[in-house]
Write a protein that holds these residues in place. Structure first.
Motif, PDB file in Angstrom:
ATOM      1  N   LEU A   1     -11.021   0.703  -5.067  1.00  0.00           N
ATOM      2  CA  LEU A   1     -10.179   0.031  -4.081  1.00  0.00           C
ATOM      3  C   LEU A   1      -9.911   0.988  -2.925  1.00  0.00           C
ATOM      4  O   LEU A   1      -9.643   2.173  -3.142  1.00  0.00           O
ATOM      5  CB  LEU A   1      -8.852  -0.403  -4.701  1.00  0.00           C
ATOM      6  N   VAL A   2      -9.970   0.448  -1.711  1.00  0.00           N
ATOM      7  CA  VAL A   2      -9.551   1.198  -0.525  1.00  0.00           C
ATOM      8  C   VAL A   2      -8.435   0.389   0.123  1.00  0.00           C
ATOM      9  O   VAL A   2      -8.663  -0.731   0.597  1.00  0.00           O
ATOM     10  CB  VAL A   2     -10.717   1.422   0.453  1.00  0.00           C
ATOM     11  N   LEU A   3      -7.231   0.939   0.119  1.00  0.00           N
ATOM     12  CA  LEU A   3      -6.031   0.223   0.536  1.00  0.00           C
ATOM     13  C   LEU A   3      -5.530   0.816   1.846  1.00  0.00           C
ATOM     14  O   LEU A   3      -4.976   1.917   1.880  1.00  0.00           O
ATOM     15  CB  LEU A   3      -4.966   0.334  -0.560  1.00  0.00           C
ATOM     16  N   LEU A   4      -5.756   0.076   2.939  1.00  0.00           N
ATOM     17  CA  LEU A   4      -5.374   0.544   4.258  1.00  0.00           C
ATOM     18  C   LEU A   4      -4.016  -0.050   4.653  1.00  0.00           C
ATOM     19  O   LEU A   4      -3.763  -1.239   4.431  1.00  0.00           O
ATOM     20  CB  LEU A   4      -6.415   0.152   5.303  1.00  0.00           C
ATOM     21  N   ILE A   5      -3.177   0.766   5.215  1.00  0.00           N
ATOM     22  CA  ILE A   5      -1.836   0.416   5.701  1.00  0.00           C
ATOM     23  C   ILE A   5      -1.140  -0.627   4.810  1.00  0.00           C
ATOM     24  O   ILE A   5      -0.915  -1.758   5.225  1.00  0.00           O
ATOM     25  CB  ILE A   5      -1.847  -0.012   7.176  1.00  0.00           C
ATOM     26  N   PRO A   6      -0.782  -0.238   3.589  1.00  0.00           N
ATOM     27  CA  PRO A   6      -0.079  -1.186   2.711  1.00  0.00           C
ATOM     28  C   PRO A   6       1.174  -1.738   3.390  1.00  0.00           C
ATOM     29  O   PRO A   6       1.907  -1.003   4.056  1.00  0.00           O
ATOM     30  CB  PRO A   6       0.272  -0.322   1.491  1.00  0.00           C
ATOM     31  N   PRO A   7       1.439  -3.025   3.216  1.00  0.00           N
ATOM     32  CA  PRO A   7       2.564  -3.659   3.912  1.00  0.00           C
ATOM     33  C   PRO A   7       3.887  -3.418   3.200  1.00  0.00           C
ATOM     34  O   PRO A   7       3.957  -2.747   2.166  1.00  0.00           O
ATOM     35  CB  PRO A   7       2.188  -5.143   3.867  1.00  0.00           C
ATOM     36  N   THR A   8       4.952  -3.973   3.775  1.00  0.00           N
ATOM     37  CA  THR A   8       6.254  -3.924   3.115  1.00  0.00           C
ATOM     38  C   THR A   8       6.137  -4.505   1.708  1.00  0.00           C
ATOM     39  O   THR A   8       5.382  -5.445   1.464  1.00  0.00           O
ATOM     40  CB  THR A   8       7.295  -4.729   3.895  1.00  0.00           C
ATOM     41  N   ALA A   9       6.914  -3.931   0.782  1.00  0.00           N
ATOM     42  CA  ALA A   9       6.837  -4.384  -0.611  1.00  0.00           C
ATOM     43  C   ALA A   9       8.137  -4.050  -1.327  1.00  0.00           C
ATOM     44  O   ALA A   9       8.835  -3.086  -0.973  1.00  0.00           O
ATOM     45  CB  ALA A   9       5.667  -3.706  -1.326  1.00  0.00           C
ATOM     46  N   TRP A  10       8.442  -4.889  -2.315  1.00  0.00           N
ATOM     47  CA  TRP A  10       9.568  -4.660  -3.204  1.00  0.00           C
ATOM     48  C   TRP A  10      10.875  -4.516  -2.405  1.00  0.00           C
ATOM     49  O   TRP A  10      11.304  -5.472  -1.795  1.00  0.00           O
ATOM     50  CB  TRP A  10       9.272  -3.452  -4.110  1.00  0.00           C
ATOM     51  N   THR A  11      11.470  -3.332  -2.349  1.00  0.00           N
ATOM     52  CA  THR A  11      12.782  -3.187  -1.700  1.00  0.00           C
ATOM     53  C   THR A  11      12.736  -3.403  -0.194  1.00  0.00           C
ATOM     54  O   THR A  11      13.741  -3.790   0.406  1.00  0.00           O
ATOM     55  CB  THR A  11      13.369  -1.786  -1.979  1.00  0.00           C
ATOM     56  N   THR A  12      11.587  -3.157   0.442  1.00  0.00           N
ATOM     57  CA  THR A  12      11.498  -3.347   1.892  1.00  0.00           C
ATOM     58  C   THR A  12      10.995  -4.733   2.275  1.00  0.00           C
ATOM     59  O   THR A  12      10.883  -5.034   3.468  1.00  0.00           O
ATOM     60  CB  THR A  12      10.563  -2.287   2.522  1.00  0.00           C
ATOM     61  N   ARG A  13      10.721  -5.567   1.286  1.00  0.00           N
ATOM     62  CA  ARG A  13      10.095  -6.861   1.595  1.00  0.00           C
ATOM     63  C   ARG A  13      11.108  -7.914   2.038  1.00  0.00           C
ATOM     64  O   ARG A  13      10.770  -8.825   2.798  1.00  0.00           O
ATOM     65  CB  ARG A  13       9.341  -7.369   0.352  1.00  0.00           C
ATOM     66  N   LYS A  14      12.338  -7.818   1.591  1.00  0.00           N
ATOM     67  CA  LYS A  14      13.308  -8.867   1.831  1.00  0.00           C
ATOM     68  C   LYS A  14      13.528  -9.108   3.324  1.00  0.00           C
ATOM     69  O   LYS A  14      13.520 -10.254   3.787  1.00  0.00           O
ATOM     70  CB  LYS A  14      14.636  -8.522   1.148  1.00  0.00           C
ATOM     71  N   THR A  15      13.722  -8.052   4.084  1.00  0.00           N
ATOM     72  CA  THR A  15      13.941  -8.197   5.525  1.00  0.00           C
ATOM     73  C   THR A  15      12.718  -8.773   6.209  1.00  0.00           C
ATOM     74  O   THR A  15      12.819  -9.651   7.087  1.00  0.00           O
ATOM     75  CB  THR A  15      14.296  -6.837   6.143  1.00  0.00           C
ATOM     76  N   HIS A  16      11.540  -8.303   5.817  1.00  0.00           N
ATOM     77  CA  HIS A  16      10.299  -8.805   6.409  1.00  0.00           C
ATOM     78  C   HIS A  16      10.128 -10.298   6.116  1.00  0.00           C
ATOM     79  O   HIS A  16       9.723 -11.072   7.002  1.00  0.00           O
ATOM     80  CB  HIS A  16       9.121  -8.013   5.858  1.00  0.00           C
ATOM     81  N   ALA A  17      10.428 -10.716   4.905  1.00  0.00           N
ATOM     82  CA  ALA A  17      10.310 -12.123   4.535  1.00  0.00           C
ATOM     83  C   ALA A  17      11.276 -12.975   5.349  1.00  0.00           C
ATOM     84  O   ALA A  17      10.918 -14.061   5.837  1.00  0.00           O
ATOM     85  CB  ALA A  17      10.569 -12.299   3.047  1.00  0.00           C
ATOM     86  N   ARG A  18      12.501 -12.495   5.519  1.00  0.00           N
ATOM     87  CA  ARG A  18      13.478 -13.235   6.320  1.00  0.00           C
ATOM     88  C   ARG A  18      12.996 -13.394   7.760  1.00  0.00           C
ATOM     89  O   ARG A  18      13.087 -14.476   8.342  1.00  0.00           O
ATOM     90  CB  ARG A  18      14.817 -12.485   6.306  1.00  0.00           C
ATOM     91  N   ASP A  19      12.448 -12.320   8.329  1.00  0.00           N
ATOM     92  CA  ASP A  19      11.932 -12.397   9.700  1.00  0.00           C
ATOM     93  C   ASP A  19      10.809 -13.414   9.801  1.00  0.00           C
ATOM     94  O   ASP A  19      10.736 -14.183  10.780  1.00  0.00           O
ATOM     95  CB  ASP A  19      11.434 -11.028  10.151  1.00  0.00           C
ATOM     96  N   ASN A  20       9.915 -13.443   8.816  1.00  0.00           N
ATOM     97  CA  ASN A  20       8.812 -14.402   8.854  1.00  0.00           C
ATOM     98  C   ASN A  20       9.316 -15.836   8.821  1.00  0.00           C
ATOM     99  O   ASN A  20       8.792 -16.711   9.530  1.00  0.00           O
ATOM    100  CB  ASN A  20       7.857 -14.145   7.694  1.00  0.00           C
TER     101      ASN A  20
END
Length: 270
Positions: A130-149
């Motif tokens: 696997l090559v994982l480039l710029i992993p996105p917000t996840a777990w504890t940082t995901r809530k704010t991102h989800a609300r914005d979306n």
């Protein structure tokens, strides 16, 4: 100019209310790539984000595809079609379409990184590395991102895509992306709210599921980007049993990623 020219073959296949389009180039072991949200293969190329020529020059067969409703691929306004697990199902269907009989190398950036991780959790035996480039917000940082979306989806439905783009322009950009052109989203306006809501419903696989992934992984991250916080990349590097993390702090260093990926993929397969 590189000495090797690689013919690009376009392909397409039907998958659950959509036609997915991909580019197939090179000969050799198969590597697939999933791009980030709201862009496409062509958009990423115009942005000059990643250089795939070293991967092809190293003797890999590279398949890059446009995610559902992005770029040349089609898609419906169905929120659940754009969750990470659903996008992972599309990736696994692409492997079926390509008749990939042996494990493949999988690469993904941002939304594509999440797609690859979910696919690897669902079907680990289908993947080699696997090559994982710029992993996105996840777990504890995901809530704010989800609300914005969710709020952006409502804004688009209420005031149109231009209002959303104007709101995004008011957000600070990471320094490493200062010279990268901003392009309009590739999903059609009628689909964008569903894409945003699907992403709002999504998160990376659980830490427990990720810890169980035994596939070697290369994680490439950059700094000062709230949408792709370094904390996600660092956590993945701790959770994955066989992971290497590389962090770039300048645009010039990001331009070395193609060579780093090529070197990683040409190591003997596990």
């Amino acid at each position: 100019m590189r000495a090797v020219e690689h013919t690009v073959r376009e392909g397409r296949f039907r998958r659950r209310r959509a036609e997915l389009v991909y580019d197939d180039a090179g000969e050799g072991p198969l590597a697939v790539y999933a791009h980030g949200g709201f862009v496409s293969q062509a958009a990423e190329d115009r942005m000059g984000l990643f250089d795939w020529a070293p991967v092809l020059d190293a003797g890999q067969r590279l398949v890059r595809y446009d995610a559902r409703a992005h770029g040349r691929s089609t898609g419906d306004a169905v929120d659940t079609d754009y969750t990470y697990p659903s996008l992972a199902d599309d990736l696994l269907a692409l492997l079926d379409h390509l008749c990939a009989a042996r494990p493949v190398d999988a690469m993904g950036a941002s939304m594509g990184c999440a797609t690859v991780l979910h696919a690897a959790v669902q079907a680990p035996d289908r993947f080699s590395r696997l090559v994982l480039l710029i992993p996105p917000t996840a777990w504890t940082t995901r809530k704010t991102h989800a609300r914005d979306n969710r709020e952006w989806a409502e804004l688009i439905e209420r005031e149109g895509v231009d209002a959303w783009l104007a709101a995004k322009r008011n957000q600070p950009r990471p320094t490493v992306l200062a010279d990268v052109p901003e392009l309009p989203p590739t999903p059609a306006a009628r689909v964008l709210p569903s894409v945003l809501r699907g992403l709002a419903l999504s998160d990376l696989p659980s830490p427990t599921a990720i810890t169980a992934l035994s596939r070697p992984s290369l994680i490439l991250a950059w700094v000062d980007d709230p949408g792709h916080p370094l904390s996600t990349a660092e956590t993945l590097a701790r959770l994955l049993p066989h992971a290497d993390l590389y962090v770039s702090r300048t645009r010039a260093d990001i331009r070395t990623w193609g060579d780093r990926i090529a070197q990683y993929l040409t190591q003997p397969r596990p």
